[in-house]
Design a protein around this motif. Sequence first.
Motif, PDB file in Angstrom:
ATOM      1  N   ALA A  13       0.835  -1.206   0.000  1.00  0.00           N
ATOM      2  CA  ALA A  13       0.000   0.000   0.000  1.00  0.00           C
ATOM      3  C   ALA A  13       0.870   1.257   0.000  1.00  0.00           C
ATOM      4  O   ALA A  13       0.554   2.246  -0.673  1.00  0.00           O
ATOM      5  CB  ALA A  13      -0.920   0.000   1.214  1.00  0.00           C
ATOM      6  N   GLY A  14       1.979   1.222   0.730  1.00  0.00           N
ATOM      7  CA  GLY A  14       2.881   2.365   0.746  1.00  0.00           C
ATOM      8  C   GLY A  14       3.487   2.634  -0.611  1.00  0.00           C
ATOM      9  O   GLY A  14       3.627   3.792  -1.028  1.00  0.00           O
ATOM     10  N   ALA A  15       3.846   1.571  -1.329  1.00  0.00           N
ATOM     11  CA  ALA A  15       4.406   1.734  -2.672  1.00  0.00           C
ATOM     12  C   ALA A  15       3.379   2.349  -3.618  1.00  0.00           C
ATOM     13  O   ALA A  15       3.704   3.237  -4.422  1.00  0.00           O
ATOM     14  CB  ALA A  15       4.884   0.389  -3.210  1.00  0.00           C
ATOM     15  N   ARG A  16       2.128   1.888  -3.516  1.00  0.00           N
ATOM     16  CA  ARG A  16       1.070   2.454  -4.375  1.00  0.00           C
ATOM     17  C   ARG A  16       0.837   3.925  -4.047  1.00  0.00           C
ATOM     18  O   ARG A  16       0.646   4.750  -4.953  1.00  0.00           O
ATOM     19  CB  ARG A  16      -0.214   1.655  -4.216  1.00  0.00           C
ATOM     20  CG  ARG A  16      -0.179   0.258  -4.837  1.00  0.00           C
ATOM     21  CD  ARG A  16      -1.574  -0.349  -4.908  1.00  0.00           C
ATOM     22  NE  ARG A  16      -2.136  -0.564  -3.584  1.00  0.00           N
ATOM     23  CZ  ARG A  16      -1.990  -1.695  -2.877  1.00  0.00           C
ATOM     24  NH1 ARG A  16      -1.278  -2.696  -3.382  1.00  0.00           N
ATOM     25  NH2 ARG A  16      -2.548  -1.829  -1.697  1.00  0.00           N
ATOM     26  N   ALA A  17       0.869   4.263  -2.775  1.00  0.00           N
ATOM     27  CA  ALA A  17       0.639   5.651  -2.367  1.00  0.00           C
ATOM     28  C   ALA A  17       1.755   6.560  -2.876  1.00  0.00           C
ATOM     29  O   ALA A  17       1.506   7.669  -3.365  1.00  0.00           O
ATOM     30  CB  ALA A  17       0.528   5.737  -0.841  1.00  0.00           C
ATOM     31  N   GLY A  50       6.353   0.832  -9.956  1.00  0.00           N
ATOM     32  CA  GLY A  50       5.565   0.826  -8.726  1.00  0.00           C
ATOM     33  C   GLY A  50       6.337   0.342  -7.515  1.00  0.00           C
ATOM     34  O   GLY A  50       5.762   0.205  -6.433  1.00  0.00           O
ATOM     35  N   LEU A  51       7.646   0.121  -7.658  1.00  0.00           N
ATOM     36  CA  LEU A  51       8.458  -0.420  -6.566  1.00  0.00           C
ATOM     37  C   LEU A  51       9.128   0.720  -5.804  1.00  0.00           C
ATOM     38  O   LEU A  51      10.345   0.843  -5.728  1.00  0.00           O
ATOM     39  CB  LEU A  51       9.486  -1.396  -7.131  1.00  0.00           C
ATOM     40  CG  LEU A  51       8.862  -2.638  -7.795  1.00  0.00           C
ATOM     41  CD1 LEU A  51       9.889  -3.394  -8.611  1.00  0.00           C
ATOM     42  CD2 LEU A  51       8.234  -3.532  -6.744  1.00  0.00           C
ATOM     43  N   MET A  52       8.300   1.572  -5.192  1.00  0.00           N
ATOM     44  CA  MET A  52       8.783   2.777  -4.520  1.00  0.00           C
ATOM     45  C   MET A  52       8.756   2.602  -3.011  1.00  0.00           C
ATOM     46  O   MET A  52       7.772   2.113  -2.452  1.00  0.00           O
ATOM     47  CB  MET A  52       7.935   3.992  -4.902  1.00  0.00           C
ATOM     48  CG  MET A  52       7.922   4.312  -6.379  1.00  0.00           C
ATOM     49  SD  MET A  52       7.150   5.916  -6.747  1.00  0.00           S
ATOM     50  CE  MET A  52       8.457   7.036  -6.239  1.00  0.00           C
ATOM     51  N   VAL A  53       9.833   3.065  -2.365  1.00  0.00           N
ATOM     52  CA  VAL A  53       9.863   3.048  -0.895  1.00  0.00           C
ATOM     53  C   VAL A  53      10.278   4.392  -0.323  1.00  0.00           C
ATOM     54  O   VAL A  53      10.316   4.557   0.896  1.00  0.00           O
ATOM     55  CB  VAL A  53      10.794   1.938  -0.349  1.00  0.00           C
ATOM     56  CG1 VAL A  53      10.293   0.562  -0.732  1.00  0.00           C
ATOM     57  CG2 VAL A  53      12.224   2.146  -0.811  1.00  0.00           C
ATOM     58  N   GLN A 159      13.937  -0.982   0.954  1.00  0.00           N
ATOM     59  CA  GLN A 159      13.638  -0.252   2.180  1.00  0.00           C
ATOM     60  C   GLN A 159      14.827  -0.284   3.137  1.00  0.00           C
ATOM     61  O   GLN A 159      15.156   0.715   3.786  1.00  0.00           O
ATOM     62  CB  GLN A 159      12.397  -0.846   2.850  1.00  0.00           C
ATOM     63  CG  GLN A 159      11.947  -0.104   4.104  1.00  0.00           C
ATOM     64  CD  GLN A 159      10.813  -0.830   4.779  1.00  0.00           C
ATOM     65  OE1 GLN A 159      10.953  -1.996   5.132  1.00  0.00           O
ATOM     66  NE2 GLN A 159       9.689  -0.164   4.945  1.00  0.00           N
ATOM     67  N   THR A 160      15.494  -1.435   3.215  1.00  0.00           N
ATOM     68  CA  THR A 160      16.663  -1.567   4.083  1.00  0.00           C
ATOM     69  C   THR A 160      17.871  -0.819   3.521  1.00  0.00           C
ATOM     70  O   THR A 160      18.572  -0.124   4.251  1.00  0.00           O
ATOM     71  CB  THR A 160      17.021  -3.055   4.257  1.00  0.00           C
ATOM     72  OG1 THR A 160      15.949  -3.727   4.911  1.00  0.00           O
ATOM     73  CG2 THR A 160      18.296  -3.224   5.078  1.00  0.00           C
ATOM     74  N   TRP A 161      18.106  -0.941   2.212  1.00  0.00           N
ATOM     75  CA  TRP A 161      19.361  -0.465   1.642  1.00  0.00           C
ATOM     76  C   TRP A 161      19.366   0.997   1.240  1.00  0.00           C
ATOM     77  O   TRP A 161      20.441   1.590   1.111  1.00  0.00           O
ATOM     78  CB  TRP A 161      19.730  -1.334   0.442  1.00  0.00           C
ATOM     79  CG  TRP A 161      20.449  -2.573   0.882  1.00  0.00           C
ATOM     80  CD1 TRP A 161      19.894  -3.769   1.268  1.00  0.00           C
ATOM     81  CD2 TRP A 161      21.860  -2.743   1.010  1.00  0.00           C
ATOM     82  NE1 TRP A 161      20.866  -4.652   1.637  1.00  0.00           N
ATOM     83  CE2 TRP A 161      22.090  -4.051   1.487  1.00  0.00           C
ATOM     84  CE3 TRP A 161      22.947  -1.913   0.768  1.00  0.00           C
ATOM     85  CZ2 TRP A 161      23.364  -4.548   1.723  1.00  0.00           C
ATOM     86  CZ3 TRP A 161      24.220  -2.394   0.990  1.00  0.00           C
ATOM     87  CH2 TRP A 161      24.430  -3.702   1.476  1.00  0.00           C
TER      88      TRP A 161
END
Length: 208
Positions: A13-17, A50-53, A159-161
């Motif tokens: 959901a965070g990636a979509r937002a 869509g692979l956003m963090v 998210q980690t890196w």
Amino acid sequence: MPETKITDAELLAGARALQAEAADVLRALRLDKAFAGFGPAQAVGSMVSGLMVWRDVDVVFTAPHATAADVFTALARLAGVPGLTAVDYRDERGERRPTDRIEDERYYLVCRYEGPEGPWKVDITIWLHAVDRPTRAEAERLARHATTEQRLAILRLKQTWHRSPHYPYRVGGTDVYDAVLEHGVRSQEEFSAYLRLRGLPADPAAGE
């Protein structure tokens, strides 16, 4: 650097937002108007897949005839956009280009924009050679074909890196994608093993 403990559903959901927020940011910046004559503005990278963090979006133009003066004229137009707080301009032609390939000469801009939900970094690349670049197609392929399991693995690793001092110049998104999509990596431990085999930093928290 411990991973943030969020659920799979929250991660997706965070990636979509963030993807929706990035689209709003690009609409607000109106880059096609500011950079009129540079060709269409083309979003690439994680906004497309869509692979956003985090709040970082990449846009490219292909404008072989663009000059430094043209770029500054465009920046003067862009400066009128509310929320734009800073721009870092880099002339990466000749020996300053980012790779050994002459076709990778460019002007490169790093913009800071205050969006309604938080600050954004907007990278603008103006390529000075019209060659085939698969960046957009690769991101679209990821959006279409990556499984939910693969997407979650990529998002958790990124998210980690992304806060690591090694990211993105020694360990970057390309490494994450290759590890997950081509080598079946699913965990931080597996990714560290993947990196060690390639002589790359394996601990995101360690300094140089």
